[in-house]
Write a protein that holds these residues in place. Structure first.
Motif, PDB file in Angstrom:
ATOM      1  N   TYR A   1       0.866  -1.238   0.040  1.00 58.69           N
ATOM      2  CA  TYR A   1       0.125  -0.020  -0.072  1.00 58.69           C
ATOM      3  C   TYR A   1       0.991   1.103   0.011  1.00 58.69           C
ATOM      4  O   TYR A   1       1.397   1.581   1.051  1.00 58.69           O
ATOM      5  N   ASP A   2       1.304   1.596  -1.400  1.00 63.10           N
ATOM      6  CA  ASP A   2       2.407   2.733  -1.256  1.00 63.10           C
ATOM      7  C   ASP A   2       1.586   4.166  -1.976  1.00 63.10           C
ATOM      8  O   ASP A   2       1.301   4.092  -3.064  1.00 63.10           O
TER       9      ASP A   2
ATOM     10  N   ASN B   1       3.685   2.528   2.700  1.00 63.92           N
ATOM     11  CA  ASN B   1       4.550   3.559   2.379  1.00 63.92           C
ATOM     12  C   ASN B   1       3.231   4.790   2.667  1.00 63.92           C
ATOM     13  O   ASN B   1       2.713   5.017   1.479  1.00 63.92           O
ATOM     14  N   ILE B   2       2.943   5.018   3.763  1.00 61.05           N
ATOM     15  CA  ILE B   2       2.091   6.240   4.068  1.00 61.05           C
ATOM     16  C   ILE B   2       2.435   7.508   4.244  1.00 61.05           C
ATOM     17  O   ILE B   2       3.460   7.716   4.905  1.00 61.05           O
ATOM     18  N   ILE B   3       1.881   8.437   3.314  1.00 60.46           N
ATOM     19  CA  ILE B   3       2.415   9.996   3.551  1.00 60.46           C
ATOM     20  C   ILE B   3       2.382  10.252   4.965  1.00 60.46           C
ATOM     21  O   ILE B   3       1.099  10.080   5.627  1.00 60.46           O
ATOM     22  N   GLY B   4       3.168  10.946   5.639  1.00 62.52           N
ATOM     23  CA  GLY B   4       3.329  11.447   7.229  1.00 62.52           C
ATOM     24  C   GLY B   4       3.445  10.227   8.074  1.00 62.52           C
ATOM     25  O   GLY B   4       3.657  10.704   9.083  1.00 62.52           O
TER      26      GLY B   4
ATOM     27  N   ILE C   1       5.883   1.442   7.185  1.00 65.15           N
ATOM     28  CA  ILE C   1       5.491   0.703   8.254  1.00 65.15           C
ATOM     29  C   ILE C   1       4.889  -0.652   7.654  1.00 65.15           C
ATOM     30  O   ILE C   1       4.399  -0.858   6.545  1.00 65.15           O
ATOM     31  N   THR C   2       4.692  -1.457   8.642  1.00 66.97           N
ATOM     32  CA  THR C   2       4.277  -2.716   8.271  1.00 66.97           C
ATOM     33  C   THR C   2       2.786  -2.843   9.122  1.00 66.97           C
ATOM     34  O   THR C   2       2.728  -2.591  10.260  1.00 66.97           O
ATOM     35  N   LEU C   3       1.792  -3.277   8.299  1.00 66.96           N
ATOM     36  CA  LEU C   3       0.473  -3.299   9.034  1.00 66.96           C
ATOM     37  C   LEU C   3       0.304  -4.944   9.125  1.00 66.96           C
ATOM     38  O   LEU C   3       0.032  -5.737   8.077  1.00 66.96           O
TER      39      LEU C   3
ATOM     40  N   TYR D   1      -6.335  -2.679  10.766  1.00 68.63           N
ATOM     41  CA  TYR D   1      -5.141  -2.845  10.891  1.00 68.63           C
ATOM     42  C   TYR D   1      -4.501  -2.552  12.283  1.00 68.63           C
ATOM     43  O   TYR D   1      -4.887  -1.504  12.788  1.00 68.63           O
ATOM     44  N   GLN D   2      -3.434  -3.208  12.603  1.00 65.96           N
ATOM     45  CA  GLN D   2      -2.450  -2.594  13.676  1.00 65.96           C
ATOM     46  C   GLN D   2      -1.163  -2.678  13.455  1.00 65.96           C
ATOM     47  O   GLN D   2      -0.679  -3.013  12.294  1.00 65.96           O
TER      48      GLN D   2
END
Length: 416
Positions: free
Chosen positions: A269-270, A331-334, A338-340, A360-361
């Motif tokens: 999820y990029d 790879n989430i803006i802000g 991270i790994t979900l 998700y956590q």
């Protein structure tokens, strides 16, 4: 202003930038507080304080572009770790007038008082007055001109809280910054000034690299950013729930057109790849929608694709890339990389040509959930996610998911 957006995104933290269009639109619909200031001694009036309500003139001046926002200095947000800023840009020396006389007056205004009376529509008659004790302090080297202040409200008793402020001029750009202090001493003040000066230098460097240019035309076939912002402004959420919508950004998605579409595989999820696939051929608007008590708060992102983008659409690639995944590399803006995990589907119904919904956590908050939902209908897509600073308990997940799904349905129905 793109310079502010570029700099805060380079920090890869959950910052916020609200641009000129959104600020003026919001001010027109919901006028904010008006401030009347008085200074003792009067000769110290030219020195501005952060958040002092001195916004009226440039808010309506079409010759001034500006942006306001918040920049956390780390993964957590607090008044002492989040820089609040305003960046303005104008030609013909217009902004330099704000610094006239400040060098000559510095020695005479080492300490002064500033009383600010805030009048809010529907508030008490006469407004609310706060008086600040202000000290001028020497800022780190930055810009062509700069001065810094430390202010504390009178009447706080033993509470040792205050605000460090900095005003910077660099050519056609001026920057107003503030950072909370607790306690107020030389050490906390020095750290605050260093942090604000470093941020100001980044903004100035970005302004030099990207001088003002003509506004980018809206992509052919796409709704305008203003139209998208109006679609978001009208969301109401589920029955009997009122949402307050704060616009954060509305613009054409810039970058090099024709970038490759996101990969369909790999449980990824990029955001960077997704927006690269839309660059130059889509417009967007973003906002935060929350209930009055902030019990539920969402980040909203609405995108309209132009005719140059062909099927399969980037949103559909994004959806397929996370289908049936229990772990997702994001790879989430802000937030950065991270790994979900775990990733679980949400039990909601989303109308549209393509959609996703999952909870998700993350390793940083085990046992607490975040949600992400999105749907596309034609060339319009909307994504809704719980805000990073408000994770969800197990019992809160389904009500939040239902509310997010309702918002998505409302926006797509309005979009037609």
């Amino acid at each position: 202003m793109d310079i502010a957006t570029t700099v805060v995104r380079s920090r890869n933290l959950k910052a916020m930038v609200i641009d000129t269009r959104s600020l003026r639109s919001t001010a027109g619909v919901a006028p904010g507080a008006e401030a009347t200031n008085a200074t003792i001694p009067d000769r110290c009036t030219p020195f501005r304080l952060p958040g002092g309500g001195e916004t009226g003139a440039w808010m309506t001046d079409t010759g001034v572009s500006f942006a306001q926002g918040r920049l956390p200095l780390g993964p957590t947000e607090s008044p002492q770790s989040t820089v609040v800023f305003t960046v303005k840009s104008a030609a013909d020396g217009k902004l330099a007038a704000d610094f006239n006389g400040t060098d000559d007056l510095a020695s005479q205004c080492a300490e002064f008082e500033r009383s600010s009376t805030m009048s809010v529509p529907g508030g008490p008659a006469g407004g609310l007055t706060t008086t600040y004790l202000v000290r001028l302090v020497t800022p780190p080297p930055v810009g062509q001109k700069a001065y810094a202040t430390v202010q504390k409200a009178k009447g706080l008793g033993t509470a040792d809280m205050g605000t460090a402020g900095m005003q910077v001029l660099a050519g056609t750009v001026s920057i107003d910054l503030a950072l909370g202090l607790w306690p107020v001493n030389a050490e906390t003040t020095g750290r605050a000034l260093d942090s604000m000066a470093a941020f100001a230098r980044e903004l100035i460097d970005q302004a030099v690299k990207n001088p003002p240019s003509s506004p980018q035309p809206n992509p052919a076939g796409a709704r305008t950013p203003d139209e998208l912002a109006r679609l978001l402004a009208g969301v109401t959420g589920p029955a009997d729930t009122k949402y307050y919508v704060s616009p954060t950004e509305a613009r054409a998605i810039t970058g090099a057109p024709g970038s490759p579409a996101p990969s369909q595989t790999g449980c990824a999820y990029d955001d960077a790849t997704y927006f690269a696939a839309l660059a130059g051929n889509a417009a967007m608007a973003q906002a935060i929608a929350s209930t009055g008590d902030k019990a539920i708060a969402f980040d909203l992102s609405l995108i309209s694709m132009g005719t140059a983008i062909r099927q399969p659409y980037p949103f559909d690639h994004r959806t397929l890339a996370i289908k049936k995944c229990t772990t997702v590399q994001a790879n989430i803006i802000g937030q950065g990389a991270i790994t979900l995990e775990p990733v679980q589907p949400l039990d909601v119904k989303l109308d549209g040509d393509s959609s996703y919904a999952f909870r998700y956590q993350t390793a940083g908050e085990p046992g607490h959930w975040q949600i992400r939902l999105g749907a596309r209908k034609g060339t319009t897509s909307i994504e809704v996610s719980s805000v990073k600073w408000r994770s969800l308990e197990e019992s809160e997940v389904q009500p939040a998911a239902d509310a997010a799904a309702t918002i998505i349905g409302q926006v797509l129905e309005k979009a037609g």
